[in-house]
Design an enzyme around this catalytic site. Structure first.
Site, PDB file in Angstrom:
ATOM      1  N   ARG A  59       0.687 -87.078  66.862  1.00 30.36           N
ATOM      2  CA  ARG A  59      -0.379 -88.065  66.975  1.00 30.36           C
ATOM      3  C   ARG A  59      -0.220 -88.963  68.228  1.00 30.36           C
ATOM      4  O   ARG A  59      -0.060 -88.453  69.324  1.00 30.36           O
ATOM      5  CB  ARG A  59      -0.448 -88.876  65.664  1.00 30.36           C
ATOM      6  CG  ARG A  59      -0.966 -87.998  64.508  1.00 30.36           C
ATOM      7  CD  ARG A  59      -0.748 -88.607  63.132  1.00 30.36           C
ATOM      8  NE  ARG A  59      -1.352 -89.913  62.963  1.00 30.36           N
ATOM      9  CZ  ARG A  59      -2.589 -90.151  62.507  1.00 30.36           C
ATOM     10  NH1 ARG A  59      -3.353 -89.138  62.159  1.00 30.36           N
ATOM     11  NH2 ARG A  59      -3.032 -91.381  62.347  1.00 30.36           N
TER      12      ARG A  59
ATOM     13  N   ASP B  76      -1.942-103.287  66.385  1.00 27.82           N
ATOM     14  CA  ASP B  76      -3.177-102.797  65.756  1.00 27.82           C
ATOM     15  C   ASP B  76      -4.254-103.820  66.061  1.00 27.82           C
ATOM     16  O   ASP B  76      -4.008-105.028  65.925  1.00 27.82           O
ATOM     17  CB  ASP B  76      -2.955-102.678  64.236  1.00 27.82           C
ATOM     18  CG  ASP B  76      -4.112-101.990  63.544  1.00 27.82           C
ATOM     19  OD1 ASP B  76      -5.257-102.485  63.646  1.00 27.82           O
ATOM     20  OD2 ASP B  76      -3.883-100.957  62.884  1.00 27.82           O
TER      21      ASP B  76
ATOM     22  N   TYR C 284       1.250-104.010  55.754  1.00 23.84           N
ATOM     23  CA  TYR C 284       1.171-103.480  57.129  1.00 23.84           C
ATOM     24  C   TYR C 284       0.686-104.575  58.079  1.00 23.84           C
ATOM     25  O   TYR C 284       1.263-104.791  59.155  1.00 23.84           O
ATOM     26  CB  TYR C 284       0.217-102.291  57.125  1.00 23.84           C
ATOM     27  CG  TYR C 284      -0.230-101.791  58.489  1.00 23.84           C
ATOM     28  CD1 TYR C 284       0.559-100.898  59.218  1.00 23.84           C
ATOM     29  CD2 TYR C 284      -1.454-102.199  59.039  1.00 23.84           C
ATOM     30  CE1 TYR C 284       0.137-100.425  60.459  1.00 23.84           C
ATOM     31  CE2 TYR C 284      -1.873-101.729  60.278  1.00 23.84           C
ATOM     32  CZ  TYR C 284      -1.079-100.845  60.982  1.00 23.84           C
ATOM     33  OH  TYR C 284      -1.498-100.379  62.210  1.00 23.84           O
TER      34      TYR C 284
ATOM     35  N   LYS D 293       2.636-106.092  61.316  1.00 26.73           N
ATOM     36  CA  LYS D 293       2.143-105.986  62.700  1.00 26.73           C
ATOM     37  C   LYS D 293       1.955-107.371  63.326  1.00 26.73           C
ATOM     38  O   LYS D 293       2.162-107.552  64.526  1.00 26.73           O
ATOM     39  CB  LYS D 293       0.832-105.193  62.743  1.00 26.73           C
ATOM     40  CG  LYS D 293       1.004-103.703  62.462  1.00 26.73           C
ATOM     41  CD  LYS D 293       1.697-102.971  63.614  1.00 26.73           C
ATOM     42  CE  LYS D 293       1.776-101.473  63.353  1.00 26.73           C
ATOM     43  NZ  LYS D 293       2.446-100.720  64.440  1.00 26.73           N
TER      44      LYS D 293
HETATM   45  N1  NAP Z   1      -3.860 -93.917  64.768  1.00 26.35           N
HETATM   46  C1  NAP Z   1      -4.612 -94.990  64.987  1.00 26.35           C
HETATM   47  O1  NAP Z   1      -5.845 -94.900  65.095  1.00 26.35           O
HETATM   48  C2  NAP Z   1      -3.963 -96.347  65.105  1.00 26.35           C
HETATM   49  C3  NAP Z   1      -4.746 -97.485  64.997  1.00 26.35           C
HETATM   50  C4  NAP Z   1      -4.148 -98.736  65.096  1.00 26.35           C
HETATM   51  C5  NAP Z   1      -2.780 -98.844  65.325  1.00 26.35           C
HETATM   52  N2  NAP Z   1      -2.031 -97.705  65.445  1.00 26.35           N
HETATM   53  C6  NAP Z   1      -0.586 -97.863  65.682  1.00 26.35           C
HETATM   54  O2  NAP Z   1      -0.182 -96.952  66.713  1.00 26.35           O
HETATM   55  C7  NAP Z   1       1.093 -96.372  66.394  1.00 26.35           C
HETATM   56  C8  NAP Z   1       0.982 -94.866  66.364  1.00 26.35           C
HETATM   57  O3  NAP Z   1      -0.048 -94.501  65.437  1.00 26.35           O
HETATM   58  P1  NAP Z   1      -0.027 -93.078  64.693  1.00 26.35           P
HETATM   59  O4  NAP Z   1      -1.286 -92.970  63.946  1.00 26.35           O
HETATM   60  O5  NAP Z   1       0.388 -92.030  65.664  1.00 26.35           O
HETATM   61  O6  NAP Z   1       1.196 -93.340  63.669  1.00 26.35           O
HETATM   62  P2  NAP Z   1       1.563 -92.486  62.362  1.00 26.35           P
HETATM   63  O7  NAP Z   1       1.111 -91.076  62.560  1.00 26.35           O
HETATM   64  O8  NAP Z   1       1.092 -93.198  61.146  1.00 26.35           O
HETATM   65  O9  NAP Z   1       3.155 -92.592  62.376  1.00 26.35           O
HETATM   66  C9  NAP Z   1       3.905 -92.222  63.516  1.00 26.35           C
HETATM   67  C10 NAP Z   1       5.260 -91.740  63.104  1.00 26.35           C
HETATM   68  O10 NAP Z   1       6.009 -92.783  62.508  1.00 26.35           O
HETATM   69  C11 NAP Z   1       7.151 -92.156  61.970  1.00 26.35           C
HETATM   70  N3  NAP Z   1       7.744 -92.892  60.865  1.00 26.35           N
HETATM   71  C12 NAP Z   1       7.173 -93.298  59.696  1.00 26.35           C
HETATM   72  N4  NAP Z   1       8.108 -93.851  58.891  1.00 26.35           N
HETATM   73  C13 NAP Z   1       9.284 -93.802  59.564  1.00 26.35           C
HETATM   74  C14 NAP Z   1      10.622 -94.206  59.269  1.00 26.35           C
HETATM   75  N5  NAP Z   1      10.977 -94.756  58.101  1.00 26.35           N
HETATM   76  N6  NAP Z   1      11.575 -93.982  60.207  1.00 26.35           N
HETATM   77  C15 NAP Z   1      11.263 -93.410  61.380  1.00 26.35           C
HETATM   78  N7  NAP Z   1      10.032 -92.998  61.720  1.00 26.35           N
HETATM   79  C16 NAP Z   1       9.056 -93.186  60.812  1.00 26.35           C
HETATM   80  C17 NAP Z   1       6.701 -90.756  61.499  1.00 26.35           C
HETATM   81  O11 NAP Z   1       7.608 -89.830  62.068  1.00 26.35           O
HETATM   82  P3  NAP Z   1       7.897 -88.381  61.376  1.00 26.35           P
HETATM   83  O12 NAP Z   1       6.563 -87.688  61.342  1.00 26.35           O
HETATM   84  O13 NAP Z   1       8.869 -87.761  62.284  1.00 26.35           O
HETATM   85  O14 NAP Z   1       8.445 -88.672  59.999  1.00 26.35           O
HETATM   86  C18 NAP Z   1       5.289 -90.647  62.048  1.00 26.35           C
HETATM   87  O15 NAP Z   1       5.004 -89.384  62.604  1.00 26.35           O
HETATM   88  C19 NAP Z   1       1.527 -96.992  65.062  1.00 26.35           C
HETATM   89  O16 NAP Z   1       2.409 -98.064  65.319  1.00 26.35           O
HETATM   90  C20 NAP Z   1       0.224 -97.490  64.446  1.00 26.35           C
HETATM   91  O17 NAP Z   1       0.406 -98.594  63.599  1.00 26.35           O
HETATM   92  C21 NAP Z   1      -2.588 -96.469  65.332  1.00 26.35           C
END
Ligand code: NAP
Length: 252
Positions: free
Chosen positions: A22, A146, A159, A163
């Site tokens: 992602r 976020d 969450y 954040k």
């Molecule tokens: N996606 C969006 O639209 C969006 C919107 C707002 C903010 N964000 C922020 O942007 C960042 C990336 O978003 P994303 O959607 O790519 O995130 P995500 O897919 O929800 O999570 C990213 C990775 O975090 C790792 N993770 C979860 N729990 C963990 C733990 N206990 N120890 C170590 N690693 C852990 C997982 O790794 P593994 O798969 O290897 O377990 C997961 O693949 C995040 O901080 C999120 O809050 C994203």
């Protein structure tokens, strides 16, 4: 164009937490295209992390994989040391992207769940960031926030609190780790659907953004790259959210 312009991060090493999939994956690829060698951190997604590292090597970069549960402060501390060992030196760039995004409202908030969110989403980024500052090599940190830290996310209370804490830590670290370490943040909005949702989720919500569209992982990665290469920018948060942070709480 000189190599410096095309690859502004040449000779630097980045650690991207949650880098296997992602947004983390897009960030790792963008930093590698800009010349950085990359340590890809994962917890469960080891196969995807190894495949990404192979892809990064195909770009001519060095790449390593490190596994750690960032819910455990000792593992977060150890991750920094093992990433440095793998890379054969120190780290120049830390991108704190790993995160959890559980549902839950304030009225039934479980203290253990709040603790888990804070440990993974805020404390681990701080522990890693402090380790970078203590390494006395300089460098930069980019925390993933976020866009909803600007309003009220009632459905993800723990969450949201974590954040907000990371946003405050970003400013504190920016002040206290200066002048050698810069600390900034990127606050994504509607980029990828959360687990259990598909593209219909993005289509449904995109009109809540002033720009009436959703973003993509590369929009976020480009903002991270800008911060990584901008030597005169610290304590800044870039909202990559189609302007969503300027509106009130309109999420369903
Ligand atoms: N996606 C969006 O639209 C969006 C919107 C707002 C903010 N964000 C922020 O942007 C960042 C990336 O978003 P994303 O959607 O790519 O995130 P995500 O897919 O929800 O999570 C990213 C990775 O975090 C790792 N993770 C979860 N729990 C963990 C733990 N206990 N120890 C170590 N690693 C852990 C997982 O790794 P593994 O798969 O290897 O377990 C997961 O693949 C995040 O901080 C999120 O809050 C994203």
């Amino acid at each position: 164009m000189t190599d410096d312009k095309e690859r502004p991060l040449l000779g630097q090493t980045a650690l991207v937490t949650g880098g296997a999939k992602r947004l983390g994956r897009a960030i790792a690829l963008t930093l590698a295209h800009a010349g950085a060698d990359v340590v890809v951190h994962c917890r469960g997604s080891l196969t995807e992390a190894k495949a990404l590292a192979e892809e990064l090597r195909g770009l001519g970069r060095q790449a390593w994989v490190e596994q750690a549960d960032l819910g455990d402060a000792a593992q977060a501390e150890a991750l920094f040391a093992s990433a440095c060992r793998s890379a054969g030196g120190g780290l120049d760039i830390l991108v704190n992207s790993a995160s959890i995004f559980p549902q839950g409202r304030l009225d039934d908030l479980d203290p253990a769940e709040l603790d888990r969110n804070i440990r993974i989403n805020a404390l681990a980024p701080f522990i890693l960031g402090r380790a970078l500052a203590r390494s006395r090599r300089g460098g930069c940190i980019v925390n993933l926030l976020d866009s909803r830290i600007m309003d009220h996310d009632a459905e993800h209370a723990a969450y949201h609190l974590s954040k907000r804490l990371l946003a405050t830590l970003t400013r504190m670290m920016a002040l206290e780790f200066a002048p050698h370490v810069r600390v900034n943040a990127v606050a994504p909005g509607l980029i990828l659907p959360p687990p259990g949702e598909d593209d219909a989720y993005l289509e449904r919500l995109k009109r809540t953004n002033p720009l009436e569209r959703h973003g993509g992982p590369d929009d976020v990665a480009d903002a991270v790259l800008f911060l990584a290469r901008s030597a005169f920018v610290t304590g800044q948060t870039i909202f990559v959210d189609g302007g969503r942070h300027m509106r009130g709480a309109v999420y369903g």
